[in-house]
Design an enzyme around this catalytic site. Sequence first.
Site, PDB file in Angstrom:
ATOM      1  CG  ASP A  59      38.614  54.833  41.464  1.00 38.87           C
ATOM      2  OD1 ASP A  59      39.011  55.446  42.237  1.00 38.87           O
ATOM      3  OD2 ASP A  59      37.811  53.880  41.379  1.00 38.87           O
TER       4      ASP A  59
ATOM      5  N   GLY B 156      41.007  38.813  41.040  1.00 41.80           N
ATOM      6  CA  GLY B 156      40.761  40.038  42.001  1.00 41.80           C
ATOM      7  C   GLY B 156      39.373  40.046  42.212  1.00 41.80           C
TER       8      GLY B 156
END
Length: 841
Positions: free
Chosen positions: A624, A507
């Site tokens: 987050d 990723g």
Amino acid sequence: MNIVNWASIAVAVFVLGSVGSSVSYAAFVPADKYLIACGSSQNVTFLGQTYVPDSVQSSVSLKSQGNSYVATSNSTAPFPIYQSARVFSSTTYYRFDIEQEGRHWVRLHFYPLPGRNLSSASVTVVTEDFVLLHNFSFNSYNGSYLFKEYLINVTSDSLSIAFIPGNNSVAFVNAIEVVSVPDNLVPDQAVALSPSGPFNGLSGMALQTVYRLNMGGPLITAQNDTLGRAWENDVKYLHVNSSAVNVSVNPSNIKYSDAVSPEIAPNYVYATAETMGDANVANVNFNITWVFPVDPNFSYFVRVHFCDIVSKSLNSLIFNLYINTDIALGSLDLSNQAGNLDVPYFRDFVSKISADSNTLTVSVGPDTSTDFINAIMNGLEIMKISNEARSFDGLSSVETLLVLPPKKSKIGIIIGSVAGAVAALVFIGLGYFCLAARRSKEAPQGSSWLPLPLYGNSLTMTKMSTTSQKSGTASCISLASSNLGRFFTFQEIMDATNKFDESLLLGVGGFGRVYKGTLDDGTRVAVKRGNPRSEQGLAEFRTEIEMLSKLRHRHLVSLIGYCDERSEMILVYEYMANGPLRSHLYGTDLPPLSWKQRLEICIGAARGLHYLHTGAAQSIIHRDVKTTNILLDENFVAKVADFGLSKTGPALDQTHVSTAVKGSFGYLDPEYFRRQQLTEKSDVYSFGVVLMEVLCTRPALNPVLPREQVNIAEWAMTWQKKGMLDHIMDKNLVGKVNPASLKKFGETAEKCLAEHGVDRPSMGDVLWNLEYALQLEETSSALMEPDDNSTNHIPGIPLTPLEPFDNSVSMIDGVNSGTDDDAEDAATSAVFSQLVNPRGR
Ligand SMILES: *[C@@H]1O[C@H](CO)[C@@H](O)[C@H](O)[C@H]1NC(C)=O
Ligand SMILES: *[C@@H]1O[C@H](CO)[C@@H](O)[C@H](O)[C@H]1NC(C)=O
Ligand SMILES: *[C@@H]1O[C@H](CO)[C@@H](O)[C@H](O)[C@H]1NC(C)=O
Ligand SMILES: *[C@@H]1O[C@H](CO)[C@@H](O)[C@H](O)[C@H]1NC(C)=O
Ligand SMILES: *[C@@H]1O[C@H](CO)[C@@H](O)[C@H](O)[C@H]1NC(C)=O
Ligand SMILES: *[C@@H]1O[C@H](CO)[C@@H](O)[C@H](O)[C@H]1NC(C)=O
Ligand SMILES: *[C@@H]1O[C@H](CO)[C@@H](O)[C@H](O)[C@H]1NC(C)=O
Ligand SMILES: *[C@@H]1O[C@H](CO)[C@@H](O)[C@H](O)[C@H]1NC(C)=O
Ligand SMILES: *[C@@H]1O[C@H](CO)[C@@H](O)[C@H](O)[C@H]1NC(C)=O
Ligand SMILES: *[C@@H]1O[C@H](CO)[C@@H](O)[C@H](O)[C@H]1NC(C)=O
Ligand SMILES: *[C@@H]1O[C@H](CO)[C@@H](O)[C@H](O)[C@H]1NC(C)=O
Ligand SMILES: *[C@@H]1O[C@H](CO)[C@@H](O)[C@H](O)[C@H]1NC(C)=O
């Protein structure tokens, strides 16, 4: 970074004629200069230098932990810096921020203060790369104090020095110096002897001073050496006393050349020498030989200093230099090589001492072809070179000495200190400024930093202001705890990821790219490589290391180690085979997750967040929380990842932390966004968004949709309030979900998404309710219709605590966390089966 380049200042500062020679030269100003008096409560002056205490506030908080304490004595210490020591009962780091990479002196002072039983202490000292001392004890040492000097090329922006106590023992240190050295002091190359040839690669090796001699002259102390070195007289090493006579000239006669600066050696060294004793010797053909005890099976860097202070004319002093039995320099015409009389000259050699030898000899003898029979030596330095294990002491490497966490019983576990420590680190990550350090000192807890138990403790030295550097001392020091995890070399990372093969890319995120990797031992890992030199990246990199290396929990992704070689910012995590939760919800062709799987994943993530919020005295806010930061392992166990934005929560007497808004849109707590006040409830809000996402399998924000549908939180809430969540849920789930379970889930998400933080449940309550929803799914719905008003409370069952978060919990101990978590899972399930299944009672 807004850091002054001290090299340029060093060039700008000229000291003219201070040694009386005609050559002016730039005085060396070290970019890094730490002189630390460990455990001292006040500045200590020694040899004209000021050693500052390792912490103003440290002695108090350290003492109370029993992990480290201060020993002092003012009567018997041979030198002022030996009047105090810091004593460690578990591995402890000092970390020094480094302004300028390159060679640094690392000097360690040890003196076993009387009455403390420190003589039997077993001391092991390592840096990130090198073993400096291994299992040293004064019991088996023939001296009252120990001074060690190392020359280490620091290739990152910090240097950590770890003190590791031996089994059932303590480690200690009295003073530490970390000081920059000019890059050209030690070259990469020297001349190897037997077999002779070039010896390359010194810059990657560390050196340890074993002998530094001022031939024929007195002891020169740090005061009289621009690099703080000491040079001792040579007589005690002479093989035959009468073979040498000392000579000396006025030091101001020494004429430095372009090739040799005073940094190589002070003029006092070149102004004295040993020459051949002539008078009563019948045979003029002999050597002056010095014999040095050394450790077998090490290579030694030998630097010889010459200066022809005896001849009346050029080309009259010609002699040979031998190291062991090898001829190092044959027929050296000194004044010719140096360019003139009274001009310094030096040469470097590397000599390997075999495993069956324990002496190194250096000799000078006349070259018989000349008329003037003489030989000279002015100075000599012998430095041990680190071996293949990157050690100066045995064959154990840093990895083998540091990798094993200490036994559980030896760790004074203080979870309460985690948050405080993290707070201090966050400050450091944010700015390296005095202001921050002061703030951390004033932290209301009074425990702005405390030792951390996982692998050890650390004291971080941060040079905060550029003005303090001018005076050459660290006037503002901040201390913080840290545990660095395993250090990987860049080469190991390259090997693990097949040189960052793009086919292994897992990723790409804001921080950088994530690759799949395989370590030597076959362990699969995820390797996150930061964008080099991104300032935000650096702060997040540090936060992530500091947070993760201390937090160990089954539902938090574990950090295995890191690499900061060559300005890289690389983090190595456990490999999560099933990737982010999001990819199992939408946007891929992965098979849809069952309702039970989804509940279990949400429960796992909630458990991880609950641990963050409550596992420490001062909570940690993730900031987050989103479906891409919840990762799934091969068994679909959910773990919370990405702590780059994490922050410690409000202290007990405060209700929130004020901070700039960070996080991901779509998940952001509206109250936090409006008021910039961060609490744990901001994570709860984000987690509510995650719950809706899990149910509806659509992104948190989808701008393509009609306006009322763009934001999942708003859209799902309108349906939830109508009690019609089943209309918007994942089509794959329709008809396969127990309605009571869905109802409980929807209510839980709704509470999480409450407008005001105070109305939202704690993560513990969320966890509890999700567990309930899972039980409802698993139990026959006929038997169990939930009480309408049960979101936060079920009569008869105490809501807290689900997990025993007292200060002795072993969760922080990575080795055992899994077991404890499992045990506690089992306990929780037992409670639930009793509650939910009436037949069980
Ligand atoms: C030694 O230090 C202690 C406290 O630091 C002080 O009370 C004592 O007077 C000192 N003794 C001497 C001989 O200086
Ligand atoms: C000092 O340490 C040794 C070895 O650890 C131990 O045997 C001895 O009892 C200790 N002495 C004192 C006074 O603590
Ligand atoms: C450390 O040194 C002590 C004696 O000083 C010795 O008994 C012990 O075996 C040593 N341990 C290791 C691992 O070398
Ligand atoms: C200590 O030094 C003395 C004198 O230099 C010597 O006789 C003795 O053997 C030494 N002991 C050890 C253990 O090295
Ligand atoms: C401490 O004990 C362990 C296990 O007994 C041993 O492997 C290690 O070498 C010991 N360390 C020292 C410094 O004695
Ligand atoms: C320190 O190491 C780096 C990287 O290996 C190298 O580039 C540099 O030249 C070395 N510096 C010195 C002074 O040896
Ligand atoms: C030089 O030698 C003389 C006598 O041999 C001695 O008195 C003097 O102390 C020595 N000087 C130094 C600096 O060692
Ligand atoms: C060393 O420096 C001190 C003070 O600067 C001076 O008094 C002394 O003479 C010097 N000693 C030598 C050997 O140069
Ligand atoms: C050589 O000189 C040293 C130091 O001055 C002295 O201790 C030693 O006794 C001398 N040895 C001989 C054989 O003269
Ligand atoms: C000086 O020492 C070297 C090396 O040990 C040896 O080869 C040489 O023969 C010696 N010279 C004299 C004159 O003894
Ligand atoms: C000598 O040191 C090397 C590593 O530098 C090691 O591999 C070797 O086993 C050592 N030899 C002996 C005899 O200790
Ligand atoms: C200690 O030394 C530092 C650096 O020299 C100086 O800034 C500080 O004022 C000194 N503190 C005291 C109490 O003397």
